[in-house]
Design an enzyme around this catalytic site. Sequence first.
Site, PDB file in Angstrom:
ATOM      1  N   TYR A   1       0.826  -1.198   0.000  1.00  0.00           N
ATOM      2  CA  TYR A   1       0.000   0.000   0.000  1.00  0.00           C
ATOM      3  C   TYR A   1       0.867   1.257   0.000  1.00  0.00           C
ATOM      4  CZ  TYR A   1      -3.502  -3.410   1.591  1.00  0.00           C
ATOM      5  OH  TYR A   1      -4.325  -4.513   1.713  1.00  0.00           O
TER       6      TYR A   1
ATOM      7  N   HIS B   1       0.016 -12.302   1.481  1.00  0.00           N
ATOM      8  CA  HIS B   1      -0.731 -11.330   0.704  1.00  0.00           C
ATOM      9  C   HIS B   1      -0.852 -11.752  -0.764  1.00  0.00           C
ATOM     10  CE1 HIS B   1      -1.388  -6.714  -0.038  1.00  0.00           C
ATOM     11  NE2 HIS B   1      -2.486  -7.429  -0.201  1.00  0.00           N
TER      12      HIS B   1
END
Length: 330
Positions: A56, A141
């Site tokens: 992110y 992830h």
Amino acid sequence: MERLPLGHAGPALTRLAFGAAGIGNLLTPVGDEEADGALAAAWAAGIRSFDTAPHYGLGLSERRLGRFLEDRPRSAFHLSTKVGRILDPARGPIGSDLVNGFAVPATHVRRWDFTADGVRRSLEESLARLGVDRIDTVYLHDPDDHLEQALEEAYPALEQLRSEGLVGAIGAGMNHCAPLARFVRETDVDVVLLAGRYTLLDQTALEDLLPTATESDVSVVVGGVFNSGLLADPRPDATFDYTTAPAPLVARALRMQEVCVRHGVPLRAAAVRFALAHPAVTSVLIGARTAGEITDAAEQATRPVPDAVWADLRAQGLLPGHVPTPEGDH
């Protein structure tokens, strides 16, 4: 805000969690002051669970979250991050990372790495960016295209880190149900994070993942309950899973909104309360950029939704008859 433990006996999560992709400049820039305001509003609303990832904003989300939490007691909040992408310094001219979805300078490049060494390196770098000495939950992830390596190398590394006490709970986070169900069956994960597949518009998770998680006493954290926008504000130009929503889905969402408005509640409230109603769901993850967005989400999570809303949605064929809904949970 109510907290529930993860999995068998993992660290507790508040029923609503703050998703920090937005303050990593997902799709659009967010200033430091605005990001701090969103985090402060989440804290004021009783949210004590915060989720981030190196992906992110190339670490921006982790750095901002770490700065906000540095003066809060470490025992007061639950912090989760993710492994699977290593951030390597960029070589050559530095452009924009918008091609990967984040409005930040492309100072680093992401490299997939689900090796045991990659897991440890990623976690060490996240600890440094966050300014903490332990992580409450670590997810693998998006290992969709690296599933075998994630199961054979990355997962055992996380299991070892959990046994060492460096992390409290371990799991995997994806947008797809089938590989998460495989993690639940084949490993000793505490939790899985599922985005966009258990919502008013998409109950794919009911087919396998949620029943399997219930049987295995594995917690499910649900993200994307607004399907990236359509269920927050249904209109012809709304987004669904980060692309322009197909017209039939827009029409369906508008019909759902009509039902909710007729009974005096926002569609947003029904979307949050629906996801929380399944017994396998421990927490709903809300992505927010601003104080207003997260304050509104917290209000919707506690807003009573009349039983007649669920009855009407079923009667109009907008919800299957067998899905759990929070009747009587006012």
